[in-house]
Design a protein around this motif. Structure first.
Motif, PDB file in Angstrom:
ATOM      1  N   ASP A 195      -9.268 -80.858  -6.782  1.00 10.41           N
ATOM      2  CA  ASP A 195      -8.252 -81.691  -6.129  1.00 10.41           C
ATOM      3  C   ASP A 195      -6.993 -80.898  -5.801  1.00 10.41           C
ATOM      4  N   LEU A 196      -6.748 -79.828  -6.571  1.00  8.96           N
ATOM      5  CA  LEU A 196      -5.591 -78.975  -6.313  1.00  8.96           C
ATOM      6  C   LEU A 196      -5.969 -77.697  -5.574  1.00  8.96           C
ATOM      7  N   GLY A 197      -7.265 -77.416  -5.504  1.00  7.08           N
ATOM      8  CA  GLY A 197      -7.727 -76.219  -4.820  1.00  7.08           C
ATOM      9  C   GLY A 197      -7.438 -74.945  -5.568  1.00  7.08           C
ATOM     10  N   LEU A 198      -7.385 -75.013  -6.898  1.00  9.35           N
ATOM     11  CA  LEU A 198      -7.100 -73.804  -7.681  1.00  9.35           C
ATOM     12  C   LEU A 198      -7.838 -73.835  -9.017  1.00  9.35           C
ATOM     13  N   ALA A 205      -2.631 -70.769 -27.118  1.00 10.92           N
ATOM     14  CA  ALA A 205      -1.300 -71.341 -27.341  1.00 10.92           C
ATOM     15  C   ALA A 205      -0.620 -71.816 -26.066  1.00 10.92           C
ATOM     16  N   ALA A 206      -1.304 -71.746 -24.934  1.00  7.29           N
ATOM     17  CA  ALA A 206      -0.692 -72.174 -23.667  1.00  7.29           C
ATOM     18  C   ALA A 206      -0.626 -73.694 -23.608  1.00  7.29           C
ATOM     19  N   PHE A 207       0.519 -74.216 -23.199  1.00  3.09           N
ATOM     20  CA  PHE A 207       0.719 -75.650 -23.090  1.00  3.09           C
ATOM     21  C   PHE A 207      -0.298 -76.270 -22.130  1.00  3.09           C
ATOM     22  N   ALA A 208      -0.955 -77.339 -22.567  1.00  6.35           N
ATOM     23  CA  ALA A 208      -1.927 -78.121 -21.794  1.00  6.35           C
ATOM     24  C   ALA A 208      -3.261 -77.420 -21.602  1.00  6.35           C
ATOM     25  N   GLY A 209      -3.408 -76.192 -22.085  1.00  6.62           N
ATOM     26  CA  GLY A 209      -4.671 -75.492 -21.931  1.00  6.62           C
ATOM     27  C   GLY A 209      -5.012 -75.298 -20.464  1.00  6.62           C
ATOM     28  N   ALA A 210      -6.309 -75.398 -20.139  1.00 11.50           N
ATOM     29  CA  ALA A 210      -6.747 -75.199 -18.762  1.00 11.50           C
ATOM     30  C   ALA A 210      -6.641 -76.477 -17.935  1.00 11.50           C
ATOM     31  N   LYS A 211      -6.111 -77.542 -18.523  1.00 13.72           N
ATOM     32  CA  LYS A 211      -5.824 -78.755 -17.760  1.00 13.72           C
ATOM     33  C   LYS A 211      -4.497 -78.568 -17.023  1.00 13.72           C
ATOM     34  N   VAL A 212      -4.182 -79.493 -16.142  1.00 15.69           N
ATOM     35  CA  VAL A 212      -2.876 -79.520 -15.497  1.00 15.69           C
ATOM     36  C   VAL A 212      -2.181 -80.787 -15.975  1.00 15.69           C
ATOM     37  N   ASP A 213      -1.087 -80.620 -16.715  1.00 12.07           N
ATOM     38  CA  ASP A 213      -0.410 -81.786 -17.272  1.00 12.07           C
ATOM     39  C   ASP A 213       0.189 -82.634 -16.159  1.00 12.07           C
ATOM     40  N   ARG A 217       1.636 -81.639 -12.400  1.00 11.68           N
ATOM     41  CA  ARG A 217       0.910 -82.167 -11.244  1.00 11.68           C
ATOM     42  C   ARG A 217       1.862 -82.930 -10.309  1.00 11.68           C
ATOM     43  N   ALA A 218       2.761 -83.741 -10.919  1.00 11.25           N
ATOM     44  CA  ALA A 218       3.705 -84.516 -10.107  1.00 11.25           C
ATOM     45  C   ALA A 218       4.672 -83.611  -9.360  1.00 11.25           C
ATOM     46  N   LEU A 219       5.182 -82.573 -10.042  1.00 10.31           N
ATOM     47  CA  LEU A 219       6.114 -81.657  -9.388  1.00 10.31           C
ATOM     48  C   LEU A 219       5.427 -80.876  -8.284  1.00 10.31           C
ATOM     49  N   LEU A 220       4.212 -80.418  -8.534  1.00 11.97           N
ATOM     50  CA  LEU A 220       3.487 -79.663  -7.513  1.00 11.97           C
ATOM     51  C   LEU A 220       3.233 -80.533  -6.287  1.00 11.97           C
ATOM     52  N   ARG A 221       2.876 -81.789  -6.508  1.00 17.35           N
ATOM     53  CA  ARG A 221       2.637 -82.698  -5.390  1.00 17.35           C
ATOM     54  C   ARG A 221       3.907 -82.871  -4.555  1.00 17.35           C
ATOM     55  N   SER A 222       5.059 -83.031  -5.201  1.00 19.08           N
ATOM     56  CA  SER A 222       6.314 -83.182  -4.470  1.00 19.08           C
ATOM     57  C   SER A 222       6.682 -81.918  -3.710  1.00 19.08           C
ATOM     58  N   LEU A 223       6.497 -80.769  -4.350  1.00 15.08           N
ATOM     59  CA  LEU A 223       6.825 -79.501  -3.710  1.00 15.08           C
ATOM     60  C   LEU A 223       5.960 -79.259  -2.476  1.00 15.08           C
ATOM     61  N   LEU A 224       4.669 -79.538  -2.598  1.00 19.74           N
ATOM     62  CA  LEU A 224       3.771 -79.270  -1.476  1.00 19.74           C
ATOM     63  C   LEU A 224       3.961 -80.273  -0.356  1.00 19.74           C
ATOM     64  N   VAL A 242       0.492 -72.629 -12.945  1.00 22.39           N
ATOM     65  CA  VAL A 242       0.026 -73.562 -11.925  1.00 22.39           C
ATOM     66  C   VAL A 242       1.021 -73.680 -10.773  1.00 22.39           C
ATOM     67  N   LEU A 243       2.301 -73.856 -11.090  1.00 19.95           N
ATOM     68  CA  LEU A 243       3.300 -74.011 -10.027  1.00 19.95           C
ATOM     69  C   LEU A 243       3.432 -72.741  -9.197  1.00 19.95           C
ATOM     70  N   ALA A 244       3.423 -71.596  -9.864  1.00 20.00           N
ATOM     71  CA  ALA A 244       3.528 -70.330  -9.137  1.00 20.00           C
ATOM     72  C   ALA A 244       2.366 -70.155  -8.176  1.00 20.00           C
ATOM     73  N   VAL A 245       1.165 -70.428  -8.652  1.00 17.48           N
ATOM     74  CA  VAL A 245      -0.026 -70.279  -7.804  1.00 17.48           C
ATOM     75  C   VAL A 245      -0.020 -71.314  -6.683  1.00 17.48           C
ATOM     76  N   GLY A 246       0.339 -72.559  -6.998  1.00 18.58           N
ATOM     77  CA  GLY A 246       0.376 -73.599  -5.978  1.00 18.58           C
ATOM     78  C   GLY A 246       1.356 -73.270  -4.870  1.00 18.58           C
ATOM     79  N   LEU A 247       2.536 -72.771  -5.226  1.00 26.23           N
ATOM     80  CA  LEU A 247       3.520 -72.392  -4.218  1.00 26.23           C
ATOM     81  C   LEU A 247       3.035 -71.225  -3.372  1.00 26.23           C
TER      82      LEU A 247
END
Length: 373
Positions: A195-198, A205-213, A217-224, A242-247
């Motif tokens: 759904d995000l194409g990535l 120890a990474a926050f949210a693991g391999a999921k997208v919190d 997700r909300a911020l990326l949607r607004s930015l895009l 996630v945000l860096a890659v999405g941008l």
């Protein structure tokens, strides 16, 4: 040196400080007391994991005679606090900071760790210790009783044949693991998000693991939906990137820095960047509040700030990042931020960064854009 004499000299700086936040806690003291005999037997075989501000490392050296202690701290502020406290107490040069991996634990006989918040973080630590420590290693994991669960025993039992808990003291308890069962690492874990194409990759120890919190997700949607005009961008506190890659995917001409003080986050972000074929356009940097980014050099900062310091809710963690964004943004540049709607961040953003407008808001998340004065 008496324990109280040593501990009285320790400070949290450069970490956030407040009356309710301490540099040494009851878990540090319990770990050091329980490990005293083992450290005395194996003074050159001590490894410390996730020492919050240096109490475990310096306690092992100053109180129990450990030599050449090897240390891994996920958070950079922990490394800096340990360095400052070692200098302050006259124990600089008594330890080595190393990445999480084989060199850190090879041949270790005593491993002390503050329990991480997540089970995957504990799993990765256990796998690393079991793979390369001495077969007779003792792995001591300490935490506050209210935050320890039976699932932690189960995770340790995946990598060790003997796991048991000690009796509690001052609301802290230890898990003791022996009999390592070496195996292959489970990390990084990578997951596709069609759904995000990535693809997102994550270490333990990474926050949210391999999921997208949901906040990211909300911020990326607004930015895009309305990517601000920018040539350079900073994903501040990047987590898995996630945000860096999405941008970077949305704006082929955009140069992006992904910065985080967590070693696990940076390793995860680097893996995420590589998995999406963006290594030439996204730079990952382990940095405390973007300290390595020049003043006024960035057009756009995006941030999903933390609202916890360890297990305590504290606004200062986010405000440090807001101040960092204000410093690195050029005049007129924007900070896009997502946070829980009940948090009073908008006033702080106006005060620290500049005029702040609401982009979207629902009962859970608010997204704002702040313009650097």
């Amino acid at each position: 040196m008496a324990p109280d004499e040593l501990f009285a000299q320790l400070r949290r700086e450069p970490d956030v400080d407040a009356p309710e936040l301490v540099a040494v806690d009851a878990t540090d003291r319990l770990l050091l007391d329980e490990a005293a005999e083992l450290i005395g037997q194996h003074p050159d075989g001590v490894v410390v994991l996730d020492d919050s501000h240096g109490a475990l490392t310096l306690g092992a050296v100053a109180l129990h005679g450990a030599t050449g202690v090897r240390v891994h701290q996920d958070l950079l502020v922990g490394e800096l606090a340990l360095a400052g406290n070692a200098e302050r107490t006259g124990h600089a040069g008594t330890y080595r900071s190393l990445p999480l991996g084989a060199e850190l634990v090879r041949g270790a006989r005593v491993v002390l760790a503050q329990a991480p918040k997540g089970l995957d973080a504990l799993r990765e630590l256990a796998e690393v210790v079991a793979a390369d420590a001495d077969p007779d290693v003792t792995f001591l994991v300490g935490g506050r009783v209210k935050h320890m669960t039976h699932a932690m025993n189960d995770v340790l039992a995946e990598s060790f044949s003997d796991v048991h808990a000690t009796r509690g003291r001052q609301k802290s308890r230890l898990l003791v693991a022996r009999g390592p069962k070496p195996g292959t690492s489970s990390f990084p874990v990578c997951r596709e998000h069609p759904d995000l194409g990535l693809t997102v990759c994550a270490h333990g120890a990474a926050f949210a693991g391999a999921k997208v919190d949901r906040g990211t997700r909300a911020l990326l949607r607004s930015l895009l939906g309305a990517v601000p005009d920018a040539a350079t961008a900073l994903d501040l506190g990047c987590g898995t990137g996630v945000l860096a890659v999405g941008l970077a995917m949305a704006r082929p001409g955009l140069s992006v820095i992904a910065s985080d003080q967590s070693a696990a986050a940076c390793a995860s972000a680097a893996a995420t960047v590589a998995a999406n074929g963006l290594a030439e356009r996204v730079t990952v940097a382990r940095d405390d509040a973007a300290a390595g980014v020049p003043d006024g050099s960035v057009d756009l900062v995006v941030c999903n700030p933390p609202f916890h310091l360890g297990v305590a809710v504290h606004a200062a963690a986010a405000e440090r990042l807001f101040a960092a964004a204000a410093r690195v943004l050029r005049p007129g540049g924007e900070l896009w931020c997502v946070y829980n709607s009940h948090l009073p961040h908008r006033d702080a953003l106006r005060r620290i960064v500049g005029p702040t407008r609401q982009v979207t808001r629902d009962p859970t998340f608010t997204i704002t854009a702040s313009t650097r004065r």
